[in-house]
Design a protein around this motif. Sequence first.
Motif, PDB file in Angstrom:
ATOM      1  N   LEU A 128       0.834  -1.207   0.000  1.00 20.17           N
ATOM      2  CA  LEU A 128       0.000   0.000   0.000  1.00 20.17           C
ATOM      3  C   LEU A 128       0.865   1.253   0.000  1.00 20.17           C
ATOM      4  O   LEU A 128       0.543   2.230  -0.683  1.00 20.17           O
ATOM      5  N   MET A 129       1.953   1.241   0.753  1.00 27.22           N
ATOM      6  CA  MET A 129       2.831   2.414   0.773  1.00 27.22           C
ATOM      7  C   MET A 129       3.402   2.674  -0.613  1.00 27.22           C
ATOM      8  O   MET A 129       3.433   3.817  -1.084  1.00 27.22           O
ATOM      9  N   MET A 130       3.873   1.631  -1.284  1.00 28.37           N
ATOM     10  CA  MET A 130       4.436   1.810  -2.620  1.00 28.37           C
ATOM     11  C   MET A 130       3.364   2.247  -3.610  1.00 28.37           C
ATOM     12  O   MET A 130       3.612   3.101  -4.468  1.00 28.37           O
ATOM     13  N   SER A 131       2.179   1.679  -3.499  1.00 31.07           N
ATOM     14  CA  SER A 131       1.095   2.078  -4.400  1.00 31.07           C
ATOM     15  C   SER A 131       0.720   3.531  -4.192  1.00 31.07           C
ATOM     16  O   SER A 131       0.436   4.258  -5.143  1.00 31.07           O
ATOM     17  N   GLU A 132       0.719   3.981  -2.935  1.00 29.27           N
ATOM     18  CA  GLU A 132       0.316   5.342  -2.625  1.00 29.27           C
ATOM     19  C   GLU A 132       1.259   6.366  -3.269  1.00 29.27           C
ATOM     20  O   GLU A 132       0.830   7.432  -3.700  1.00 29.27           O
ATOM     21  N   VAL A 133       2.558   6.042  -3.323  1.00 25.57           N
ATOM     22  CA  VAL A 133       3.518   6.990  -3.914  1.00 25.57           C
ATOM     23  C   VAL A 133       3.836   6.650  -5.367  1.00 25.57           C
ATOM     24  O   VAL A 133       4.668   7.314  -5.997  1.00 25.57           O
ATOM     25  N   GLY A 134       3.186   5.616  -5.927  1.00 26.04           N
ATOM     26  CA  GLY A 134       3.432   5.243  -7.320  1.00 26.04           C
ATOM     27  C   GLY A 134       4.769   4.591  -7.527  1.00 26.04           C
ATOM     28  O   GLY A 134       5.432   4.812  -8.550  1.00 26.04           O
ATOM     29  N   ALA A 135       5.213   3.774  -6.551  1.00 23.68           N
ATOM     30  CA  ALA A 135       6.535   3.158  -6.613  1.00 23.68           C
ATOM     31  C   ALA A 135       6.423   1.658  -6.827  1.00 23.68           C
ATOM     32  O   ALA A 135       5.354   1.060  -6.697  1.00 23.68           O
ATOM     33  N   ALA A 136       7.545   1.055  -7.156  1.00 18.61           N
ATOM     34  CA  ALA A 136       7.687  -0.390  -7.262  1.00 18.61           C
ATOM     35  C   ALA A 136       8.912  -0.774  -6.437  1.00 18.61           C
ATOM     36  O   ALA A 136       9.690   0.087  -6.019  1.00 18.61           O
ATOM     37  N   PRO A 137       9.112  -2.064  -6.148  1.00 18.28           N
ATOM     38  CA  PRO A 137      10.309  -2.464  -5.413  1.00 18.28           C
ATOM     39  C   PRO A 137      11.589  -1.966  -6.079  1.00 18.28           C
ATOM     40  O   PRO A 137      11.648  -1.832  -7.305  1.00 18.28           O
ATOM     41  N   MET A 138      12.608  -1.699  -5.282  1.00 22.37           N
ATOM     42  CA  MET A 138      13.877  -1.206  -5.798  1.00 22.37           C
ATOM     43  C   MET A 138      14.447  -2.147  -6.854  1.00 22.37           C
ATOM     44  O   MET A 138      15.093  -1.722  -7.808  1.00 22.37           O
ATOM     45  N   MET A 139      14.200  -3.427  -6.670  1.00 25.28           N
ATOM     46  CA  MET A 139      14.726  -4.418  -7.601  1.00 25.28           C
ATOM     47  C   MET A 139      14.255  -4.165  -9.028  1.00 25.28           C
ATOM     48  O   MET A 139      14.971  -4.469  -9.988  1.00 25.28           O
ATOM     49  N   HIS A 140      13.077  -3.599  -9.191  1.00 22.84           N
ATOM     50  CA  HIS A 140      12.568  -3.342 -10.536  1.00 22.84           C
ATOM     51  C   HIS A 140      13.393  -2.269 -11.238  1.00 22.84           C
ATOM     52  O   HIS A 140      13.589  -2.315 -12.448  1.00 22.84           O
ATOM     53  N   GLY A 141      13.874  -1.296 -10.475  1.00 21.43           N
ATOM     54  CA  GLY A 141      14.773  -0.299 -11.053  1.00 21.43           C
ATOM     55  C   GLY A 141      16.094  -0.912 -11.469  1.00 21.43           C
ATOM     56  O   GLY A 141      16.654  -0.572 -12.515  1.00 21.43           O
ATOM     57  N   TRP A 142      16.598  -1.852 -10.645  1.00 23.04           N
ATOM     58  CA  TRP A 142      17.843  -2.528 -11.006  1.00 23.04           C
ATOM     59  C   TRP A 142      17.640  -3.353 -12.274  1.00 23.04           C
ATOM     60  O   TRP A 142      18.531  -3.408 -13.128  1.00 23.04           O
ATOM     61  N   ALA A 143      16.476  -3.996 -12.370  1.00 20.05           N
ATOM     62  CA  ALA A 143      16.189  -4.801 -13.558  1.00 20.05           C
ATOM     63  C   ALA A 143      16.167  -3.925 -14.807  1.00 20.05           C
ATOM     64  O   ALA A 143      16.695  -4.303 -15.855  1.00 20.05           O
ATOM     65  N   LYS A 144      15.570  -2.743 -14.697  1.00 21.02           N
ATOM     66  CA  LYS A 144      15.530  -1.816 -15.834  1.00 21.02           C
ATOM     67  C   LYS A 144      16.936  -1.364 -16.203  1.00 21.02           C
ATOM     68  O   LYS A 144      17.285  -1.280 -17.386  1.00 21.02           O
ATOM     69  N   GLN A 145      17.746  -1.076 -15.189  1.00 21.28           N
ATOM     70  CA  GLN A 145      19.117  -0.647 -15.440  1.00 21.28           C
ATOM     71  C   GLN A 145      19.927  -1.768 -16.063  1.00 21.28           C
ATOM     72  O   GLN A 145      20.723  -1.551 -16.991  1.00 21.28           O
ATOM     73  N   MET A 146      19.735  -2.986 -15.561  1.00 23.17           N
ATOM     74  CA  MET A 146      20.441  -4.137 -16.118  1.00 23.17           C
ATOM     75  C   MET A 146      20.011  -4.385 -17.563  1.00 23.17           C
ATOM     76  O   MET A 146      20.839  -4.676 -18.434  1.00 23.17           O
TER      77      MET A 146
END
Length: 525
Positions: free
Chosen positions: A261-279
Motif C-alpha cells: 500500500l505504501m508503494m502504491s500510494e507513492v506510485g513506486a515499485a520495489p527497488m529491484m525493478h529499477g535494477w532490472a531496468k538498469q540491467m
Amino acid sequence: MGVHGAMLDTLQRMHGKITMRLRLSGMLGDPFSADMGVKQGDPLSPLLFGLFIDRCQQFLTSQCPGIGVNITKDMLACVLLYADDLVLLAKDAPGLQALLDTLHIFCQANHLTVNTTKSVAVTFHGVCPKAKHASVQYAGMPLPVQDKFTYLGIPFSTSTPNPIHDMRHGHYTKANAAMHALLQRCREVGIHNVRLRYNLFRSLVATVLAYGCEVWSVYELARIATQESAWGMGSKLLGENVHKTFLRDTLQVPKSACIVLMMSEVGAAPMMHGWAKQMAGWWNRMVARRDGDMVKEALRDSMDIACGRIDGVHASKVQQCWASALRAFLGAVGADCSALSPIPPSALEAMHKSWQQFAWADSTNEIDQGIALRQVQASTGFKRATYRAWFCQEVPEQGAGWLRFLNTRKQIKTMAAFRLGTHELGVNAMRFGPNKAERKQRVCKCCDKNVVDDERHVFECAEFATLRAQHPLLPSLPLATDPDATMRTAMDMDADGKRWRALADYLIKHMTKRQQLLAAIVDGI
C-alpha cells in the motif's frame, strides 16, 4: 584529428589563460593561474581529456605486445581507462613491471604525473601462486602489494570469499546513511510534502543503492526466477529495507503498515525493478555493439559458459558464475540470452504486472467477483482489498493525487493513516488488544446505527453530520446502488488541491472529536 583553423584557435584561446579561485567556508580566495589541465566543470573538458589520454592505451599496446590478460580466448587487455583512473593488467609480475615502465615513459613525454601514494599492486594469486610475493615499482618507487582495491566504486578482492556480497552490503550501508541524512535535512528545513521527499529519495538515495547494480544485482534478480525474492519485497533484500524505512518515515505510518500500500500510494515499485531496468538497458547496449568488440565478445564467452557451451568447466563453477545468475534473470523476464538478443520493453512490463498480481493476489478475489467490501469474509489481505475497493482501483504511476498538495505533518499523517488502514477507527483498532472483535462486530460507538466503524462510515456517521456540513468541499457520499464505487469516486479527486486539503482538515477534526466522544462514553460508563 580534423580540428584546425578558427575552431582550433578558439580552443587554444579558451585554455591559454585559465584563472581559478578557491571557496573555503563561504569565502572566495584570491585568483590564481591554472597552467595545467583543463577547465573544471567545462562540458568540453572530458572530451578533450579523453582525446588526449586515448594515446596512452595505444602507446602501451604498441610497446608491450602480448602483455595483458585474456578477456576472451583471443583478446588481450593491458589497461582499463576511465577519465584519469587507470588500471594496468598483466598475467605476471614481469609483464606488469613492463607496463609500469612504459607508462612512466609516456608520462614523462606528456608532462603527466602518477600519484604513487594512491597506487597499489593487487595480486590474484589464484591464477599465479608466485604473484602473491611479487614486487613492482613505478619510477623507482615500490608499490605496496594488496589483496583488494576499489575501482570506480566497485571493490575487487582476492581474499574475500564473496566479494559481491560485500559489494551489496557496502552500497546498502552508504544508501542507508544517505537516506537518514536526507530525512534529517528534510526535518531541519521543514520539507514534509510526500511527492517532493520521494523525488529527493530517488535522486539522492536510490541512485547510491543502484550504483554498479549491473555487476552485483544479478544474484538478487536471479531470485525472481524462483520467486524467492517475493518479486522484490522480501525482508532479506537490504535495498528494500532502506525503501521501506523511508516510506514509513515520510508517510508517518507504523511498522505494521503494508509495504504494498505504501508503494502504491507513492506510485513506486520495489527497488529491484529499477535494477532490472538498469540491467536491461546495459544488456541492450552491450548486445548492440559490433561483433568483434571486446566487451561484447567477453559477454558472449560468459554466456557460453553459463549455457554449458564451453568444455572443461565444472558444473559447480557454471552455477556460481555471474553469467549464470544473469541468464536466470533474463529467462525470468522472457529474454533469449543464448543469441545475445535485446530485451524488449514488454519483458519488463510483464515483470511489473507479475509483481502486481503477486502483491495483490490474496486481496482481490472477492472484490473482483463484485462482492461489496463490507460483505467480504476473508481476513487475509483485507486492508489491501479496502484500498482497491475504496481508494485506488487502478494503481497510478505517479501516486495518489493528495501527495502534491498536503504540506503539514499532521495533514500527511492523518491522510496516510486513513488511506492505508493504520488509523484509530474501530475496524483497525479492534483487531488486537482487549477490545478485539470480529470485523462485523467492530461497530461505531459514537452512533446507534450498528454499522462497522470503517473509512466509509466517516462520511455517514450521524454524530458528525454538523462537522461535515462545515466542510462544503468534502466528497459527498449519497446512497447508491454501488456504495464501493461511490466511495472510490469520492476519493478520486486527482489534482483538486482545495478538496484534498479540505478532506485532510476534516479528518483531523473528525478524529479529534471521535476521541472526545469515546472518552466521554468511557467516563459515563
